[in-house]
Design a protein around this motif. Sequence first.
Motif, PDB file in Angstrom:
ATOM      1  N   GLY A   8       0.820  -1.207   0.000  1.00 56.22           N
ATOM      2  CA  GLY A   8       0.000   0.000   0.000  1.00 56.22           C
ATOM      3  C   GLY A   8       0.853   1.256   0.000  1.00 56.22           C
ATOM      4  N   ASP A   9       1.944   1.224   0.777  1.00 58.65           N
ATOM      5  CA  ASP A   9       2.872   2.369   0.804  1.00 58.65           C
ATOM      6  C   ASP A   9       3.439   2.631  -0.596  1.00 58.65           C
ATOM      7  N   VAL A  10       3.888   1.556  -1.235  1.00 56.77           N
ATOM      8  CA  VAL A  10       4.493   1.705  -2.564  1.00 56.77           C
ATOM      9  C   VAL A  10       3.449   2.222  -3.551  1.00 56.77           C
ATOM     10  N   ALA A  11       2.257   1.652  -3.491  1.00 56.47           N
ATOM     11  CA  ALA A  11       1.202   2.077  -4.417  1.00 56.47           C
ATOM     12  C   ALA A  11       0.906   3.566  -4.250  1.00 56.47           C
ATOM     13  N   ARG A  12       0.785   4.000  -3.020  1.00 52.78           N
ATOM     14  CA  ARG A  12       0.449   5.400  -2.743  1.00 52.78           C
ATOM     15  C   ARG A  12       1.580   6.324  -3.197  1.00 52.78           C
ATOM     16  N   ARG A  13       2.796   5.976  -2.837  1.00 53.46           N
ATOM     17  CA  ARG A  13       3.925   6.856  -3.167  1.00 53.46           C
ATOM     18  C   ARG A  13       4.232   6.874  -4.674  1.00 53.46           C
ATOM     19  N   ALA A  14       3.999   5.740  -5.324  1.00 47.12           N
ATOM     20  CA  ALA A  14       4.318   5.659  -6.760  1.00 47.12           C
ATOM     21  C   ALA A  14       3.127   6.068  -7.626  1.00 47.12           C
ATOM     22  N   GLY A  15       1.944   6.165  -7.015  1.00 46.18           N
ATOM     23  CA  GLY A  15       0.765   6.561  -7.791  1.00 46.18           C
ATOM     24  C   GLY A  15       0.268   5.464  -8.710  1.00 46.18           C
ATOM     25  N   VAL A  16       0.397   4.223  -8.261  1.00 43.59           N
ATOM     26  CA  VAL A  16      -0.108   3.092  -9.042  1.00 43.59           C
ATOM     27  C   VAL A  16      -1.030   2.254  -8.158  1.00 43.59           C
ATOM     28  N   ARG A  17      -1.791   1.399  -8.789  1.00 45.90           N
ATOM     29  CA  ARG A  17      -2.673   0.522  -8.024  1.00 45.90           C
ATOM     30  C   ARG A  17      -1.875  -0.628  -7.415  1.00 45.90           C
ATOM     31  N   VAL A  18      -2.403  -1.146  -6.334  1.00 48.05           N
ATOM     32  CA  VAL A  18      -1.802  -2.337  -5.720  1.00 48.05           C
ATOM     33  C   VAL A  18      -1.775  -3.480  -6.728  1.00 48.05           C
ATOM     34  N   SER A  19      -2.844  -3.610  -7.492  1.00 47.59           N
ATOM     35  CA  SER A  19      -2.896  -4.697  -8.484  1.00 47.59           C
ATOM     36  C   SER A  19      -1.789  -4.541  -9.529  1.00 47.59           C
ATOM     37  N   SER A  32       9.712  -8.588  -3.839  1.00 49.37           N
ATOM     38  CA  SER A  32       9.445  -8.231  -2.450  1.00 49.37           C
ATOM     39  C   SER A  32       9.911  -9.362  -1.552  1.00 49.37           C
ATOM     40  N   GLY A  33      10.040  -9.024  -0.284  1.00 44.16           N
ATOM     41  CA  GLY A  33      10.282 -10.051   0.719  1.00 44.16           C
ATOM     42  C   GLY A  33       9.001 -10.249   1.524  1.00 44.16           C
ATOM     43  N   ARG A  34       9.090 -11.041   2.527  1.00 46.13           N
ATOM     44  CA  ARG A  34       7.925 -11.285   3.399  1.00 46.13           C
ATOM     45  C   ARG A  34       8.331 -10.993   4.840  1.00 46.13           C
ATOM     46  N   ASN A  35       7.405 -10.403   5.567  1.00 44.54           N
ATOM     47  CA  ASN A  35       7.668 -10.182   6.983  1.00 44.54           C
ATOM     48  C   ASN A  35       7.202 -11.401   7.783  1.00 44.54           C
ATOM     49  N   GLY A  36       7.290 -11.317   9.080  1.00 46.58           N
ATOM     50  CA  GLY A  36       6.917 -12.444   9.935  1.00 46.58           C
ATOM     51  C   GLY A  36       5.469 -12.861   9.760  1.00 46.58           C
ATOM     52  N   GLY A  37       4.625 -11.936   9.367  1.00 49.31           N
ATOM     53  CA  GLY A  37       3.215 -12.246   9.144  1.00 49.31           C
ATOM     54  C   GLY A  37       2.930 -12.656   7.707  1.00 49.31           C
ATOM     55  N   ASN A  38       3.984 -12.946   6.944  1.00 48.07           N
ATOM     56  CA  ASN A  38       3.890 -13.357   5.539  1.00 48.07           C
ATOM     57  C   ASN A  38       3.283 -12.278   4.635  1.00 48.07           C
ATOM     58  N   GLN A  39       3.481 -11.015   5.027  1.00 47.36           N
ATOM     59  CA  GLN A  39       3.001  -9.906   4.186  1.00 47.36           C
ATOM     60  C   GLN A  39       4.171  -9.372   3.368  1.00 47.36           C
ATOM     61  N   ARG A  40       3.855  -8.917   2.151  1.00 48.14           N
ATOM     62  CA  ARG A  40       4.901  -8.386   1.275  1.00 48.14           C
ATOM     63  C   ARG A  40       5.542  -7.136   1.880  1.00 48.14           C
ATOM     64  N   ARG A  41       6.857  -7.074   1.726  1.00 45.41           N
ATOM     65  CA  ARG A  41       7.597  -5.866   2.098  1.00 45.41           C
ATOM     66  C   ARG A  41       8.585  -5.552   0.991  1.00 45.41           C
ATOM     67  N   TYR A  42       8.610  -4.285   0.600  1.00 44.12           N
ATOM     68  CA  TYR A  42       9.473  -3.852  -0.496  1.00 44.12           C
ATOM     69  C   TYR A  42      10.572  -2.934   0.048  1.00 44.12           C
ATOM     70  N   PRO A  43      11.775  -3.037  -0.531  1.00 41.56           N
ATOM     71  CA  PRO A  43      12.814  -2.068  -0.153  1.00 41.56           C
ATOM     72  C   PRO A  43      12.433  -0.693  -0.707  1.00 41.56           C
ATOM     73  N   ARG A  44      12.902   0.357  -0.064  1.00 42.40           N
ATOM     74  CA  ARG A  44      12.569   1.720  -0.538  1.00 42.40           C
ATOM     75  C   ARG A  44      12.950   1.930  -1.997  1.00 42.40           C
ATOM     76  N   ALA A  45      14.041   1.294  -2.385  1.00 43.61           N
ATOM     77  CA  ALA A  45      14.544   1.498  -3.754  1.00 43.61           C
ATOM     78  C   ALA A  45      13.551   1.033  -4.812  1.00 43.61           C
ATOM     79  N   VAL A  46      12.542   0.279  -4.413  1.00 39.04           N
ATOM     80  CA  VAL A  46      11.562  -0.173  -5.401  1.00 39.04           C
ATOM     81  C   VAL A  46      10.819   1.018  -6.015  1.00 39.04           C
ATOM     82  N   LEU A  47      10.760   2.128  -5.281  1.00 39.24           N
ATOM     83  CA  LEU A  47      10.047   3.304  -5.808  1.00 39.24           C
ATOM     84  C   LEU A  47      10.739   3.820  -7.076  1.00 39.24           C
ATOM     85  N   ARG A  48      12.058   3.839  -7.046  1.00 37.52           N
ATOM     86  CA  ARG A  48      12.798   4.286  -8.237  1.00 37.52           C
ATOM     87  C   ARG A  48      12.577   3.305  -9.381  1.00 37.52           C
TER      88      ARG A  48
END
Length: 145
Positions: A8-19, A32-48
């Motif tokens: 959601g953070d990436v989508a909002r900052r990049a102006g694209v849909r989650v899909s 992306s990687g996964r956190n302990g709850g198996n949720q996607r996590r992206y490095p900040r550099a993904v925005l570029r």
Amino acid sequence: MPRELTVGDVARRAGVRVSTLHYYESKGLITSGRNGGNQRRYPRAVLRRVAVIRIAQRAGLSLSEIRQALESLPDGRQPNRRDWRRLSSAWRQSLQDRIENLVKLRDQLESCMGCGCVCFRDCPLHAPDDALPAPGRLAGEHGPG
Ligand code: FES
């Protein structure tokens, strides 16, 4: 900005849909990687990286072409300024080639407006490298007139 971002953070900052991000990931453009709850996590550099993908799409490149370009970066790193200069220079030439082809197609369309035959043999709208039928094979295709 946190080190890792949610989808959601990436989508909002990049102006694209989650899909869209999920689609990019399914096509190997971002990871992306996964956190302990198996949720996607992206490095900040993904925005570029997403910014580069969006610009390349606007320039008319296919996702496959964009993936190939990004894969050409050493160690799969995010594109830095020098990478961007190299990629954008190559994409500029590709865009220029397509512009020239479209201008040619537009001019050919104009020359054909008063005709309407769309004949394989005579009409310039058929590119020379198209798989053309053998001359005379499709009798009657020349149309009226
Ligand atoms: S429509 Fe192109 S030559 Fe007739």
